[in-house]
Design a protein around this motif. Structure first.
Motif, PDB file in Angstrom:
ATOM      1  N   MET A  37       0.828  -1.203   0.000  1.00  0.00           N
ATOM      2  CA  MET A  37       0.000   0.000   0.000  1.00  0.00           C
ATOM      3  C   MET A  37       0.864   1.255   0.000  1.00  0.00           C
ATOM      4  SD  MET A  37      -3.059  -1.144  -0.307  1.00  0.00           S
ATOM      5  CE  MET A  37      -2.229  -2.376  -1.355  1.00  0.00           C
ATOM      6  N   LYS A  38       2.017   1.191   0.653  1.00  0.00           N
ATOM      7  CA  LYS A  38       2.944   2.324   0.599  1.00  0.00           C
ATOM      8  C   LYS A  38       3.453   2.524  -0.827  1.00  0.00           C
ATOM      9  CE  LYS A  38       4.741   2.399   5.341  1.00  0.00           C
ATOM     10  NZ  LYS A  38       5.929   2.182   6.206  1.00  0.00           N
ATOM     11  N   GLU A  39       3.809   1.435  -1.474  1.00  0.00           N
ATOM     12  CA  GLU A  39       4.290   1.511  -2.851  1.00  0.00           C
ATOM     13  C   GLU A  39       3.195   2.063  -3.763  1.00  0.00           C
ATOM     14  OE1 GLU A  39       6.914  -1.513  -5.329  1.00  0.00           O
ATOM     15  OE2 GLU A  39       4.810  -2.170  -5.282  1.00  0.00           O
ATOM     16  N   ALA A  40       1.979   1.555  -3.594  1.00  0.00           N
ATOM     17  CA  ALA A  40       0.862   2.032  -4.405  1.00  0.00           C
ATOM     18  C   ALA A  40       0.610   3.514  -4.165  1.00  0.00           C
ATOM     19  CB  ALA A  40      -0.399   1.217  -4.097  1.00  0.00           C
ATOM     20  N   ASP A  49      -4.806   7.173 -11.973  1.00  0.00           N
ATOM     21  CA  ASP A  49      -3.743   6.175 -11.823  1.00  0.00           C
ATOM     22  C   ASP A  49      -4.196   4.953 -11.020  1.00  0.00           C
ATOM     23  OD1 ASP A  49      -2.026   8.039 -13.037  1.00  0.00           O
ATOM     24  OD2 ASP A  49      -1.509   8.918 -11.101  1.00  0.00           O
ATOM     25  N   TRP A  50      -5.304   5.079 -10.341  1.00  0.00           N
ATOM     26  CA  TRP A  50      -5.694   4.100  -9.323  1.00  0.00           C
ATOM     27  C   TRP A  50      -5.830   2.686  -9.870  1.00  0.00           C
ATOM     28  CZ3 TRP A  50      -6.322   3.761  -4.101  1.00  0.00           C
ATOM     29  CH2 TRP A  50      -7.067   2.681  -3.614  1.00  0.00           C
ATOM     30  N   LYS A  51      -6.656   2.510 -10.891  1.00  0.00           N
ATOM     31  CA  LYS A  51      -6.956   1.160 -11.382  1.00  0.00           C
ATOM     32  C   LYS A  51      -5.698   0.415 -11.804  1.00  0.00           C
ATOM     33  CE  LYS A  51      -8.641   0.517 -15.524  1.00  0.00           C
ATOM     34  NZ  LYS A  51      -9.570   0.474 -16.687  1.00  0.00           N
ATOM     35  N   ASP A  52      -4.882   1.043 -12.639  1.00  0.00           N
ATOM     36  CA  ASP A  52      -3.699   0.355 -13.163  1.00  0.00           C
ATOM     37  C   ASP A  52      -2.728  -0.036 -12.055  1.00  0.00           C
ATOM     38  OD1 ASP A  52      -4.707   0.583 -15.696  1.00  0.00           O
ATOM     39  OD2 ASP A  52      -3.439   2.272 -16.283  1.00  0.00           O
ATOM     40  N   GLU A  53      -2.562   0.848 -11.071  1.00  0.00           N
ATOM     41  CA  GLU A  53      -1.630   0.543  -9.986  1.00  0.00           C
ATOM     42  C   GLU A  53      -2.141  -0.588  -9.113  1.00  0.00           C
ATOM     43  OE1 GLU A  53       1.502   0.308  -7.388  1.00  0.00           O
ATOM     44  OE2 GLU A  53       1.403   1.210  -9.396  1.00  0.00           O
ATOM     45  N   MET A  54      -3.419  -0.567  -8.793  1.00  0.00           N
ATOM     46  CA  MET A  54      -3.949  -1.622  -7.926  1.00  0.00           C
ATOM     47  C   MET A  54      -4.014  -2.967  -8.657  1.00  0.00           C
ATOM     48  SD  MET A  54      -3.998   0.008  -5.207  1.00  0.00           S
ATOM     49  CE  MET A  54      -4.464  -1.404  -4.220  1.00  0.00           C
ATOM     50  N   VAL A  55      -4.263  -2.932  -9.950  1.00  0.00           N
ATOM     51  CA  VAL A  55      -4.198  -4.179 -10.732  1.00  0.00           C
ATOM     52  C   VAL A  55      -2.772  -4.696 -10.756  1.00  0.00           C
ATOM     53  CG1 VAL A  55      -4.393  -5.146 -13.065  1.00  0.00           C
ATOM     54  CG2 VAL A  55      -6.246  -3.741 -12.138  1.00  0.00           C
ATOM     55  N   ARG A  56      -1.809  -3.792 -10.870  1.00  0.00           N
ATOM     56  CA  ARG A  56      -0.394  -4.202 -10.830  1.00  0.00           C
ATOM     57  C   ARG A  56      -0.073  -4.875  -9.507  1.00  0.00           C
ATOM     58  NH1 ARG A  56       4.695  -2.820  -9.437  1.00  0.00           N
ATOM     59  NH2 ARG A  56       4.056  -1.059  -8.157  1.00  0.00           N
ATOM     60  N   SER A  73      -6.704  -6.674  -3.656  1.00  0.00           N
ATOM     61  CA  SER A  73      -6.152  -5.636  -4.526  1.00  0.00           C
ATOM     62  C   SER A  73      -7.018  -5.475  -5.772  1.00  0.00           C
ATOM     63  CB  SER A  73      -4.710  -5.959  -4.909  1.00  0.00           C
ATOM     64  OG  SER A  73      -3.866  -5.875  -3.768  1.00  0.00           O
ATOM     65  N   TYR A  74      -7.575  -6.585  -6.271  1.00  0.00           N
ATOM     66  CA  TYR A  74      -8.533  -6.477  -7.373  1.00  0.00           C
ATOM     67  C   TYR A  74      -9.805  -5.762  -6.909  1.00  0.00           C
ATOM     68  CZ  TYR A  74      -5.989  -9.528 -10.625  1.00  0.00           C
ATOM     69  OH  TYR A  74      -5.062 -10.040 -11.482  1.00  0.00           O
ATOM     70  N   ARG A  75     -10.237  -6.062  -5.690  1.00  0.00           N
ATOM     71  CA  ARG A  75     -11.419  -5.377  -5.157  1.00  0.00           C
ATOM     72  C   ARG A  75     -11.130  -3.869  -5.038  1.00  0.00           C
ATOM     73  NH1 ARG A  75     -15.137  -2.285  -4.435  1.00  0.00           N
ATOM     74  NH2 ARG A  75     -16.418  -2.188  -2.576  1.00  0.00           N
ATOM     75  N   ALA A  76      -9.952  -3.557  -4.518  1.00  0.00           N
ATOM     76  CA  ALA A  76      -9.570  -2.153  -4.401  1.00  0.00           C
ATOM     77  C   ALA A  76      -9.527  -1.491  -5.780  1.00  0.00           C
ATOM     78  CB  ALA A  76      -8.206  -2.037  -3.723  1.00  0.00           C
ATOM     79  N   ALA A  77      -8.992  -2.194  -6.771  1.00  0.00           N
ATOM     80  CA  ALA A  77      -8.906  -1.640  -8.119  1.00  0.00           C
ATOM     81  C   ALA A  77     -10.283  -1.283  -8.654  1.00  0.00           C
ATOM     82  CB  ALA A  77      -8.218  -2.633  -9.055  1.00  0.00           C
ATOM     83  N   GLU A  78     -11.260  -2.124  -8.390  1.00  0.00           N
ATOM     84  CA  GLU A  78     -12.627  -1.901  -8.880  1.00  0.00           C
ATOM     85  C   GLU A  78     -13.261  -0.658  -8.290  1.00  0.00           C
ATOM     86  OE1 GLU A  78     -17.029  -2.139  -8.734  1.00  0.00           O
ATOM     87  OE2 GLU A  78     -15.600  -2.104  -7.063  1.00  0.00           O
ATOM     88  N   PHE A  79     -12.856  -0.277  -7.095  1.00  0.00           N
ATOM     89  CA  PHE A  79     -13.581   0.727  -6.306  1.00  0.00           C
ATOM     90  C   PHE A  79     -13.758   2.051  -7.039  1.00  0.00           C
ATOM     91  CE2 PHE A  79     -14.011   3.984  -3.014  1.00  0.00           C
ATOM     92  CZ  PHE A  79     -15.068   3.456  -2.286  1.00  0.00           C
ATOM     93  N   PHE A  80     -12.708   2.575  -7.632  1.00  0.00           N
ATOM     94  CA  PHE A  80     -12.782   3.888  -8.268  1.00  0.00           C
ATOM     95  C   PHE A  80     -13.031   3.829  -9.776  1.00  0.00           C
ATOM     96  CE2 PHE A  80     -10.196   5.428  -4.518  1.00  0.00           C
ATOM     97  CZ  PHE A  80     -11.184   6.265  -4.023  1.00  0.00           C
ATOM     98  N   VAL A  81     -13.275   2.648 -10.307  1.00  0.00           N
ATOM     99  CA  VAL A  81     -13.545   2.522 -11.740  1.00  0.00           C
ATOM    100  C   VAL A  81     -14.954   3.039 -12.035  1.00  0.00           C
ATOM    101  CG1 VAL A  81     -13.794   0.913 -13.668  1.00  0.00           C
ATOM    102  CG2 VAL A  81     -11.969   0.583 -11.997  1.00  0.00           C
ATOM    103  N   LEU A  82     -15.086   3.855 -13.060  1.00  0.00           N
ATOM    104  CA  LEU A  82     -16.397   4.401 -13.414  1.00  0.00           C
ATOM    105  C   LEU A  82     -17.326   3.286 -13.901  1.00  0.00           C
ATOM    106  CD1 LEU A  82     -15.381   7.641 -15.337  1.00  0.00           C
ATOM    107  CD2 LEU A  82     -16.225   7.453 -12.989  1.00  0.00           C
TER     108      LEU A  82
END
Length: 378
Positions: A37-40, A49-56, A73-82
């Motif tokens: 999470m620090k790296e992200a 930038d959110w989706k790509d970083e959390m998918v990474r 991390s996939y769940r987190a990635a989904e959160f801000f996706v329109l």
């Protein structure tokens, strides 16, 4: 005991508050590593930038066979996706695939679809991990939650003798994405469906975030709920902003074309505003910002019916909650004039429980709930 540990401490991970909170949330719940999470947080400059970083981060964890970290991390990635992005449902499906197929595949947990109106409510059931059954806790989230987010909470309580039911109501998780159910303030209806399905007559209902409003609404109309726990409360969403701001919002809402134009204008220049407006329309299944706002504002003091709540009530609030100001805590406590008992706790920065639903010291919230439950179940 449970494989989960709940770390203490809220960390500065990103300069944007809403991003900072989300990164802290998954760590605080015990699902991801702080180093990731620090790296992200360092790599994310804004919502774009959110989706790509959390998918990474998810793919990295998957490659290293850290399936819990990967799933969330996939769940987190989904959160801000329109909602207009097809990746939103793909990321949800990936999360669900990993969560049930890898993370809890060997757990004794039942996935259930509960009939509701002409559709279904997703739920999971977990038996007590002890022979001394203390009772049943029904847990749900709030505005945009998935029931799987509260798995670590359920595991905690099942270790101490509680039967656990997690469910998604209208507007949440699979109930929205797979069964097309928009948010409703009449939360007693999905709760009734859950209690009927499991034939329950004496339960504790626990609502998190906006779920704190929803669970009190359900308790007002459902006598089979004997104890109700609100982990963060709102009381009335129009009373959250300062009065001049609320009055201006009421005025603007009298002019639909202007209201929708101003909302659309904000979405053109601010990614956070765009996500907020589109997400609200998505969860309420409304076609315009005005209609979505009206649906949201049905979560108000009048519709809550605090005067009808007669159960034992526990309210947990963070003193520096960035979503809900502390004044709402005291409004809610005062309104519960007919409750059998009201225990209200405000967590301060000294305990690191000062944020929204105690992100930063989620374990303290769980311990507090357990102590309260032990008293009222004794």
């Amino acid at each position: 005991m449970s494989r989960f540990t709940f770390p203490v401490g809220y960390h500065r991970l990103n300069k944007t508050k809403i991003i900072d909170f989300q990164l802290n949330r998954w760590y605080s719940f015990g699902y991801v590593r702080l180093e990731d999470m620090k790296e992200a947080g360092n790599n994310i400059k804004g919502l774009d930038d959110w989706k790509d970083e959390m998918v990474r981060q998810a793919k990295k964890a998957e490659k290293e066979n850290r399936m819990m970290n990967a799933a969330f991390s996939y769940r987190a990635a989904e959160f801000f996706v329109l909602p207009t992005d097809p990746e939103k449902i793909n990321l949800y499906d990936k999360f669900i695939e990993l969560f049930y197929g890898k993370v809890i595949s060997e757990e004794n947990i039942r996935r259930i679809l509960i009939p509701y109106e002409d559709s279904f409510l997703p739920a999971v059931h977990s038996s007590s991990k002890t022979n001394n059954l203390k009772g049943t806790i029904v847990i749900h989230g709030g505005f945009d939650s998935f029931m799987e987010e509260f798995y670590s909470m359920g595991e905690y309580f099942s270790e101490f003798g509680y039967e656990i039911i997690l469910f998604e109501g209208p507007g949440q998780g699979g109930a929205l994405k797979k069964y097309n159910l928009p948010l409703t303030y009449e939360w007693e209806k999905p709760v009734k469906a859950v209690l009927d399905y499991f034939n329950l007559n004496n339960v504790t209902l626990l609502g998190i975030s906006m779920g704190g409003w929803l669970c009190l609404r359900a308790a007002a109309f459902e006598s089979r709920i004997k104890r109700v726990i609100a982990s963060s409360i709102a009381f009335d969403y129009m009373q959250i902003p300062p009065k001049p701001v609320a009055d201006f919002a009421r005025f603007i809402m009298k002019f639909p074309s202007l209201m929708n134009y101003l909302a659309e204008l904000k979405t053109r220049f601010r990614a956070q505003e765009k996500w907020g407006v589109y997400n609200l329309m998505y969860i309420t299944k409304k076609d315009t910002p005005l209609e979505a706002s009206k649906a949201m504002l049905e979560l108000n003091e009048e519709n809550l019916h605090s005067e009808l709540v007669k159960q034992d009530v526990l309210i947990l609030t963070g003193a520096e909650d960035h979503f809900i100001p502390l004044k709402m805590h005291y409004k809610q406590v005062q309104a519960l004039k007919n409750a059998n008992s009201v225990t209200d706790i405000v967590f301060t920065k000294e305990t690191q429980g000062h944020n929204h639903y105690q992100v930063g010291n989620f374990g303290l919230a769980l311990e507090t709930i357990k102590t309260w439950l032990d008293e009222y179940n004794s």
